[in-house]
Write an enzyme that holds these catalytic residues in place. Sequence first.
Site, PDB file in Angstrom:
ATOM      1  N   MET A 152      39.544 -23.389   9.494  1.00 46.79           N
ATOM      2  CA  MET A 152      40.771 -23.181  10.374  1.00 46.79           C
ATOM      3  C   MET A 152      41.766 -22.519   9.541  1.00 46.79           C
ATOM      4  O   MET A 152      41.835 -22.583   7.867  1.00 46.79           O
ATOM      5  CB  MET A 152      41.291 -24.508  10.898  1.00 46.79           C
ATOM      6  CG  MET A 152      40.340 -25.135  11.761  1.00 46.79           C
ATOM      7  SD  MET A 152      40.634 -26.541  12.778  1.00 46.79           S
ATOM      8  CE  MET A 152      42.012 -26.014  13.806  1.00 46.79           C
ATOM      9  N   ASP A 191      36.432 -25.338  13.084  1.00 48.31           N
ATOM     10  CA  ASP A 191      35.587 -26.146  12.610  1.00 48.31           C
ATOM     11  C   ASP A 191      35.714 -27.619  12.800  1.00 48.31           C
ATOM     12  O   ASP A 191      34.712 -28.403  13.140  1.00 48.31           O
ATOM     13  CB  ASP A 191      35.070 -25.806  10.986  1.00 48.31           C
ATOM     14  CG  ASP A 191      36.020 -26.535  10.173  1.00 48.31           C
ATOM     15  OD1 ASP A 191      37.278 -26.706  10.529  1.00 48.31           O
ATOM     16  OD2 ASP A 191      35.764 -26.389   8.808  1.00 48.31           O
TER      17      ASP A 191
HETATM   18  O1  LIG Z   1      41.995 -27.382   7.347  1.00 43.49           O
HETATM   19  C1  LIG Z   1      41.260 -27.980   7.727  1.00 43.49           C
HETATM   20  C2  LIG Z   1      41.277 -28.424   9.130  1.00 43.49           C
HETATM   21  O2  LIG Z   1      42.837 -28.642   9.715  1.00 43.49           O
HETATM   22  C3  LIG Z   1      39.878 -27.983   7.255  1.00 43.49           C
HETATM   23  O3  LIG Z   1      39.093 -28.776   7.959  1.00 43.49           O
HETATM   24  C4  LIG Z   1      39.312 -26.617   7.318  1.00 43.49           C
HETATM   25  O4  LIG Z   1      38.926 -26.087   8.535  1.00 43.49           O
HETATM   26  C5  LIG Z   1      38.040 -26.473   6.379  1.00 43.49           C
HETATM   27  O5  LIG Z   1      37.084 -27.190   6.462  1.00 43.49           O
HETATM   28  P1  LIG Z   1      35.654 -27.252   5.528  1.00 43.49           P
HETATM   29  O6  LIG Z   1      35.187 -25.929   5.042  1.00 43.49           O
HETATM   30  O7  LIG Z   1      35.749 -28.432   4.547  1.00 43.49           O
HETATM   31  O8  LIG Z   1      34.867 -27.714   6.733  1.00 43.49           O
END
Ligand SMILES: O=C(CO)[C@@H](O)[C@H](O)COP(=O)(O)O
Length: 546
Positions: A119, A279
């Site tokens: 995100m 995600d």
């Molecule tokens: O910043 C956030 C949610 O607010 C993170 O969850 C990112 O969306 C990326 O996560 P991963 O690559 O660790 O799944």
Amino acid sequence: MQHWLLIRIILPLGSHDGHRRLPQELSHDHLSSPIKQTMSYYLGIDIGTSGTKTLLIDETGAVIAEANAEYPLHQPKPGWTEQDPEDWWNATVKTVRSVMKSGKVKPADVKAIGLSGQMHGSVFLDKNDKVIRNALLWNDQRTAAQCDEITSAAGGRKALIKMVANPALTGFQAPKVLWLRENEKRNFDKLAKVLLPKDDIRRRLIGDYVTEVSDASGTLFLDVVKRKWSTKLISKLGLDAGLLPRVVESDEVTGTLTAEAAKLLGLTTDCKVVGGAGDCAAGAVGNGVVKSGVLSTSIGTSGVMFVHSDQPQYDADGRLHTFCHAVNGKWHMMGVNLTSGGSLQWWVDSVIRGLTGVADAKRYEAATAEAAKVAAGSDGVLFLPYLNGERTPHADPNARGSFVGMNLTHTRGHMTRAVMEGITFALRDSLEIITSMGVPVKQVRASGGGSKNPMWRQMQSDVFGKKVTTLVVEQGPAFGVALLAAVGDGAYKSIEQACSATIKVADETAVDKAAAKKYDQLFPIYRDLYGNLKESMAQLAKYQAS
Ligand SMILES: O=C(CO)[C@@H](O)[C@H](O)COP(=O)(O)O
Ligand SMILES: Nc1ncnc2c1ncn2[C@@H]1O[C@H](COP(=O)(O)OP(=O)(O)O)[C@@H](O)[C@H]1O
């Protein structure tokens, strides 16, 4: 630059985890359309931080094939994180082609694609859709000054929360756009569109600029309650709303593949692309967290504690995010730790690498086996996992990691265990805020790379004091958006129906009371450490930046 392509072919009729047949109880009357002669298939594509994961499922939710392709993360300065959107696209093409080849599915039978992704990231495009510079990511910490500007332009923190349901945080998209305006004026002058990572992939798939409510919530431009852009905030920031894509619900069809994309991916131009989800919301759908009472945790690079909510609900101190859910007309709250599994990765890859003497693929197993020999509580060593600042609960880009309480009897195993416990305590911080708001938590569903490890699942159960379950299909976000694609295509009436028809619990871990008692004793000490060290951390962050 190194790209790895890992492919696992999953035979549809197996009985191993993740290899599921159409269960007897899941007859086609769960589907909204009558029995079909040919099976429909759906793709879920998750543009993660470490790599892209693509999943091919059939309409019953059985996983047919999956593929991963990794890419690098660039850190030009401490606290800055960037990626090249071209790497995401190459990984998307490679993994889709791989699952199509290994899944042996006819292109015309793939009816829809769901997109998920990390995100908050910002892809900056010029008027010819050329990427202007590397994308700034969710864990980038360069925008503290711009967060302050946004808060004051909005008329203060309270007024800002009223407009967009959340305070300004360094990882979000709005401060990144302001950072570009203030620091790279020539790039800003070229700017025609700003897209989130998965929506840049959508642009290349369907030739249109579209986002959906769950991911749009993390931009800070969305009126989360009304589920549409906050034109009020956008104009207070002196920005043009035309920079942003149109917003839809997560299961809406946003378009079909262009001829060029269909040819490249080996699909047809009839293949639809649905809204999908950020995600976290996608992972929650993949974990069946689409109604109250169930909470999901994820230990990936980041750590997430996620609860569904029928109405927008707020933590008065703004420590939790209040975002739109991928479920039509619903919301969610979540706490996010910036360097969760990422802390174990740092410890294993940058600090003890080579010392465990095992191949890379087995490095986590080797390190955690040593940690398993140490008692719960690591004999009093604590670790603060704030290696790149922290979001929940501190919202502090200057927070830094630290081991505290070491003595001469402690070993490498103690330190590995302390890292895992620190990551889990950080998730408990979010859980405590959620339960203090009176939100019911009957069940915790664990997901992400860290939760594949049984010892870490036991630790989560003991630290949270709750039973922890895992599911048969573990690819949370990619599976969640593949289900959204099936809903968008009409295979299910709603996302709730798709989840109840396809999601099955695989494993349950009960609380070990003796370990839980030790964690209850240590957690308050852990929680006090941040306050005690905050000033020193800020001074060190300043020193590191100088
Ligand atoms: O910043 C956030 C949610 O607010 C993170 O969850 C990112 O969306 C990326 O996560 P991963 O690559 O660790 O799944
Ligand atoms: N066998 C393992 N034991 C413990 N932790 C693991 C194991 N495998 C992966 N992890 C953790 O999971 C993280 C990766 O999770 P994943 O969900 O794949 O990441 P991403 O957030 O990039 O999608 C690693 O950084 C590591 O902390």
